[in-house]
Write an enzyme that holds these catalytic residues in place. Sequence first.
Site, PDB file in Angstrom:
ATOM      1  NE  ARG A  94      -2.818  -0.676   3.455  1.00 53.64           N
ATOM      2  CZ  ARG A  94      -2.590   0.150   4.472  1.00 53.64           C
ATOM      3  NH1 ARG A  94      -2.734   1.444   4.325  1.00 53.64           N
ATOM      4  NH2 ARG A  94      -2.226  -0.316   5.639  1.00 53.64           N
ATOM      5  CE1 TYR A 149     -15.930  20.048   3.899  1.00 51.45           C
ATOM      6  CE2 TYR A 149     -15.854  21.939   2.433  1.00 51.45           C
ATOM      7  CZ  TYR A 149     -16.581  21.006   3.146  1.00 51.45           C
ATOM      8  OH  TYR A 149     -17.953  21.045   3.112  1.00 51.45           O
ATOM      9  NE  ARG A 202     -24.035  12.125  -1.700  1.00 48.83           N
ATOM     10  CZ  ARG A 202     -23.546  13.194  -1.064  1.00 48.83           C
ATOM     11  NH1 ARG A 202     -22.244  13.414  -0.961  1.00 48.83           N
ATOM     12  NH2 ARG A 202     -24.346  14.055  -0.486  1.00 48.83           N
ATOM     13  CE  LYS A 220     -18.723  17.803   4.739  1.00 46.79           C
ATOM     14  NZ  LYS A 220     -19.489  18.852   4.085  1.00 46.79           N
ATOM     15  CD  GLU A 291     -21.101  15.620   5.408  1.00 44.31           C
ATOM     16  OE1 GLU A 291     -21.403  16.351   6.362  1.00 44.31           O
ATOM     17  OE2 GLU A 291     -21.363  15.914   4.228  1.00 44.31           O
ATOM     18  CG  ASP A 292     -20.688  12.863   1.936  1.00 44.60           C
ATOM     19  OD1 ASP A 292     -21.549  13.765   1.977  1.00 44.60           O
ATOM     20  OD2 ASP A 292     -19.563  13.042   1.464  1.00 44.60           O
ATOM     21  CG  ASP A 314     -23.129  18.993   6.098  1.00 45.30           C
ATOM     22  OD1 ASP A 314     -23.576  20.140   6.167  1.00 45.30           O
ATOM     23  OD2 ASP A 314     -22.081  18.699   5.494  1.00 45.30           O
ATOM     24  CG  ASP A 315     -24.486  15.268   2.626  1.00 48.50           C
ATOM     25  OD1 ASP A 315     -23.660  15.913   1.967  1.00 48.50           O
ATOM     26  OD2 ASP A 315     -24.175  14.389   3.443  1.00 48.50           O
ATOM     27  CB  ALA A 354     -27.945  17.329  -1.966  1.00 46.00           C
ATOM     28  CG  ASN A 470     -18.868  19.546  -3.836  1.00 47.20           C
ATOM     29  OD1 ASN A 470     -18.500  20.527  -4.456  1.00 47.20           O
ATOM     30  ND2 ASN A 470     -19.640  19.627  -2.753  1.00 47.20           N
ATOM     31  CG  ASN A 515     -18.987  23.238   0.392  1.00 49.15           C
ATOM     32  OD1 ASN A 515     -19.178  22.889   1.546  1.00 49.15           O
ATOM     33  ND2 ASN A 515     -18.432  22.458  -0.517  1.00 49.15           N
TER      34      ASN A 515
END
Length: 629
Positions: A94, A149, A202, A220, A291-292, A314-315, A354, A470, A515
């Site tokens: 890696r 970010y 996501r 974040k 988030e996401d 948040d989204d 969103a 994004n 954003n």
Amino acid sequence: MSNFSSQLRASSALIKRLRQNRFPSTYPAAAAAARSFTTTECNRPTIVHKRSLDILHDPLFNKGTAFSMTERDRLDLRGLLPPNVMTSEQQIQRFMADLKRLEVHARDGPADPNALAKWRILNRLHDRNETMYYKVLIDNIEEYAPIVYTPTVGLVCQNYSGLFRRPRGMYFSAEDRGEMMSMVYNWPAEQVDMIVVTDGSRILGLGDLGVHGIGIAVGKLDLYVAAAGINPQRVLPVMIDVGTNNEKLLKDPLYLGLQEHRLDGDEYVEVIDEFMEAVYTRWPNVIVQFEDFQSKWALKLLQRYRNSYRMFNDDVQGTAGVAIAGLLGAVRAQGRPMIDFPKQKIVVAGAGSAGIGVLNTARKTMARMLGNNESAFESARSQFWVVDAKGLITEERENIDPDAQPFARKVNEANRQGLGEGASLVEVVRQVKPDVLLGLSAVGGLFSKEVLEALKESTSTRPAIFAMSNPTNNAECTPDEAFSIVGDNVIFASGSPFRDVDLGNGRVGHCNQGNNMYLFPGIGLGTLLSGSRIVSDGMLQAASECLAAYMTEEEVLNGVIYPSTSRIRDITKEVAAAVVKEAIIEDLAEGYRGVDSRELQRLSQEEIVEYVKNNMWNPDYPTLVYKED
Ligand SMILES: NC(=O)c1ccc[n+]([C@@H]2O[C@H](COP(=O)([O-])OP(=O)(O)OC[C@H]3O[C@@H](n4cnc5c(N)ncnc54)[C@H](O)[C@@H]3O)[C@@H](O)[C@H]2O)c1
Ligand SMILES: O=C(O)C[C@H](O)C(=O)O
Ligand SMILES: [Mg+2]
């Protein structure tokens, strides 16, 4: 019982016995016991006098992802590392793959060819010295927000297997079911104010990145510290690894997460429930930012938890607030009062978490302006035209997503406009001639030349384009395309940062960054300092209105509808104060630390801002005093 858990249980007796090895070798019985587990002198265990993060942070003993599961249990490391145990050869593989990748990116990589290299250097500093790291970040936020970010954080998540050095945050995996309540105690901080949690399903517009999505939670929280002044010792990034449906990762021998398909249905919800119960049991005052999460779960989990926990998504909610502030700015930029917002015709491309969040909030905002009653709410609906992957959404759509249903156009309405179910984006823009074209589709270049040409026929004196997806490559269009095709007068905002456009003769086409970073840090800080047990709609609305009002008349007329990143700490302080104030008005504020609800109620507007400011952490070295345990 899974194979994994049965192995663990079978080894618990052995673990207990091995714990005896912590006795110094001057204890003959223990030393003899230790010897009974060793076959040769050279693989005799090394005696260590630390456990948990202390081990991971000690370069002498740290093995990173190579700690076996039994060792992880013995040393209280469970949950502090991604779940896949690696061999030392895999670790080296890696590392080497990552080293080579830097050369590739330097030749033909992303817009800033050094972005990943800068991220690594900053990340190493983060690992060594937090105060200095945040000082660098705060003092150079415009330069380094795009590194720690969006957009670079997306690239970091995509390359996480190679970039991973030391763990940051906690990992709760599907294999940890039944253990989470005790695992949370492996985290060394007694107090945690902010958790950002993702399941990696996501990440930005990049899809399912599995356990590698932890990078988004870290990014974040960097903004929580830099913009909101949350103490870095009280933030916790969390990855809930329920598997991944990313076939590439499932086949990748170097993937750091669980190599199985994602849990779904009740099994999935049970994992998230267990996590929520565990963190709120240990830290009853923590705020959890989701988030996401893929849209399928984002809205459902928000409804499930928002009335009983101090949490927000948040989204869905942060993005909605930022979009509304920008949409109101676009109305002002046309030289019209904000109250004209309900007259705007808005085409939204994207009906995921969103897009739906923005649509619901925009509709409610319009309805409030129109009289805040049932008929106002109904009539606001007709301002929106929603296009998703299958085209225009109408009531004719089969198996329509219930969250999108309220925005499906009636068939006769659509027909009157010369449109039908599934009409393409370009047709919709051509026929509707919208004031605003807003993209949350995750499809880079969706606002093609044709679509932008069609927008030139907008009935607005100053059309607005929000290319909010994004990271950079997923933006629906670039500011260059917007200004050159639609015209110099256009208002432009994008989710990822772009440079302003030179329009010639000293004129500038302003590129705003639309954003959610302008709201989530203030929502979190305001909720914390108010002591509200929930994040109410009113608190979110107050945050959004504060951002909208932050820009001066002159700025908006010049096309500047969001502040520059360099002002993020100031706007966050104002947003947090607005959230505290609203919590007080709604009688939700229970106080924070030494300040109780009655004291909060007595504060004037200026005193609330001062209260927020005084509670923001600054990156100054503290005086250190040593005491024995
Ligand atoms: N700027 C911000 O602050 C911000 C905040 C949140 C999300 N986002 C971005 O928004 C994007 C979407 O997030 P999400 O959670 O809603 O994702 P999602 O994948 O759930 O939703 C995407 C939506 O776009 C639609 N879509 C796909 N192809 C399309 C096409 N060709 N034309 C029109 N619509 C199409 C899909 O049908 C779906 O409704 C991501 O790129 C994310 O980074 C930006
Ligand atoms: O992370 C960002 O930059 C914004 C938003 O939360 C997103 O998911 O795209
Ligand atoms: Mg997000």
